[in-house]
Design an enzyme around this catalytic site. Sequence first.
Site, PDB file in Angstrom:
ATOM      1  N   GLN A  82      10.191  -0.877 -19.600  1.00 48.39           N
ATOM      2  CA  GLN A  82      10.333   0.411 -20.273  1.00 48.39           C
ATOM      3  C   GLN A  82      10.240   1.593 -19.318  1.00 48.39           C
ATOM      4  OE1 GLN A  82       7.226   0.277 -23.226  1.00 48.39           O
ATOM      5  NE2 GLN A  82       8.170  -1.397 -24.360  1.00 48.39           N
ATOM      6  N   HIS A 146       4.852   0.344 -21.792  1.00 48.02           N
ATOM      7  CA  HIS A 146       3.939   1.435 -22.115  1.00 48.02           C
ATOM      8  C   HIS A 146       3.687   2.394 -20.942  1.00 48.02           C
ATOM      9  CE1 HIS A 146       2.173  -1.398 -25.451  1.00 48.02           C
ATOM     10  NE2 HIS A 146       3.480  -1.182 -25.558  1.00 48.02           N
ATOM     11  N   GLU A 240       1.584   6.198 -35.050  1.00 43.63           N
ATOM     12  CA  GLU A 240       0.725   7.306 -35.476  1.00 43.63           C
ATOM     13  C   GLU A 240       1.291   8.665 -35.072  1.00 43.63           C
ATOM     14  OE1 GLU A 240      -3.562   4.966 -34.868  1.00 43.63           O
ATOM     15  OE2 GLU A 240      -3.129   6.810 -33.756  1.00 43.63           O
ATOM     16  N   TYR A 250      -8.858   8.610 -29.671  1.00 45.43           N
ATOM     17  CA  TYR A 250      -7.936   8.286 -30.762  1.00 45.43           C
ATOM     18  C   TYR A 250      -7.922   6.802 -31.126  1.00 45.43           C
ATOM     19  CZ  TYR A 250      -6.927  13.116 -30.804  1.00 45.43           C
ATOM     20  OH  TYR A 250      -7.095  14.478 -30.936  1.00 45.43           O
ATOM     21  N   TYR A 261       1.948  -8.588 -32.794  1.00 44.04           N
ATOM     22  CA  TYR A 261       3.334  -8.908 -33.133  1.00 44.04           C
ATOM     23  C   TYR A 261       3.443 -10.269 -33.815  1.00 44.04           C
ATOM     24  CZ  TYR A 261       4.681  -4.864 -30.385  1.00 44.04           C
ATOM     25  OH  TYR A 261       4.821  -3.570 -29.918  1.00 44.04           O
TER      26      TYR A 261
END
Length: 365
Positions: A82, A146, A240, A250, A261
């Site tokens: 990613q 990520h 979120e 958080y 998953y």
Amino acid sequence: MNKLLLFLMLILMFSCKIKSQNNAQNTISFEVVVKELNIPWGFTFLPDNSILITEKEGELIHFKDGKKTIVSGMPEVTLRGQGGLLDIEKHPNFKENNLIYFTYASSEGEGSGANTTLMSAKFENDKLTNQKVLYKAAPNSRKGQHFGSRIVFDKENHVYFSIGDRGNRDENPQDITRDCGKIYRLNDDGTIPNDNPFVDVDNAKKAIFSYGHRNPQGMEINPFTNEIWSHEHGPKGGDEINIVQKGKNYGWPVISYGVNYSGTKFTEITEKEGMEQPLHYWTPSIAPSGMAFVNSDKYLNWKGNLLVGSLKFEYIANCTLENGKVIKEEKILEGLGRVRSIEQGNDGFMYVGIEGLGIVKIILK
């Protein structure tokens, strides 16, 4: 009395008919403004209405007068899962200093693999000069997930940027002595603000502004409240929206509305003292990327709404807000492709970066 009642009913019916006809005329369409982009991860409008666009593969594109030009002077970008060339934002005083800020995956530094980096540079004549690494997350990781990342500036010219947990769920997000799973705040020159929440904590990463995040790929300053709003990917469920506040936790992965998953649970709780609840969450996941507030008279019925892109389902969630809560969602621009980035242009129109298509302008008639 009966005639009066009948008369009032006829007026009401006529009014409803007119309203229905007006609503029917409010059709949503789009215009492709920049064609043939692969993964337009981020883009920003310059004062002359030209656009700087990041392609994940590592190219920075300057789109002006219908022409795309590759900007020279870019650092080496590492393509890993990613990771690649990510978000871009101009400095609030760009007209005076020509500074741009962007995040990207870099293999420089400690360890093999790569991690997210924030760089500033001066942009002139389709070239970058005065390149300066403002922050590099460490250590590098060979994992491909990520990286984050989004960038915003506040009114004091602090720069905020997000870095995901880099796939190290159980260590990075809750540990303020470690990078990743955080939103950071710097002065625009890369120095640490004196009032950052953890500047006096031994061994803490001084740039951290908030922590306990999974993978924030949307962040904007709310133009109506000046709050920092962010959204992040959950695993299977639990995407979120959060209002990001100084020093707050958080919760990832201690609390979550998602599951693994595989469908198994990694936590039994969705709330805990000392951890923030999301303003809104999606189950199932929509895989959010990009977000923008509608702060324009071009879309009177939408003014104040929040637009959130969906990678997974290929639409924009047009979120109606009331008292800081999402009270309604409408799916718009469905089926064009994976929505990666959203910005409001200098002209007040909303623009959307769609993978495999390009940048499109939303038109409401």
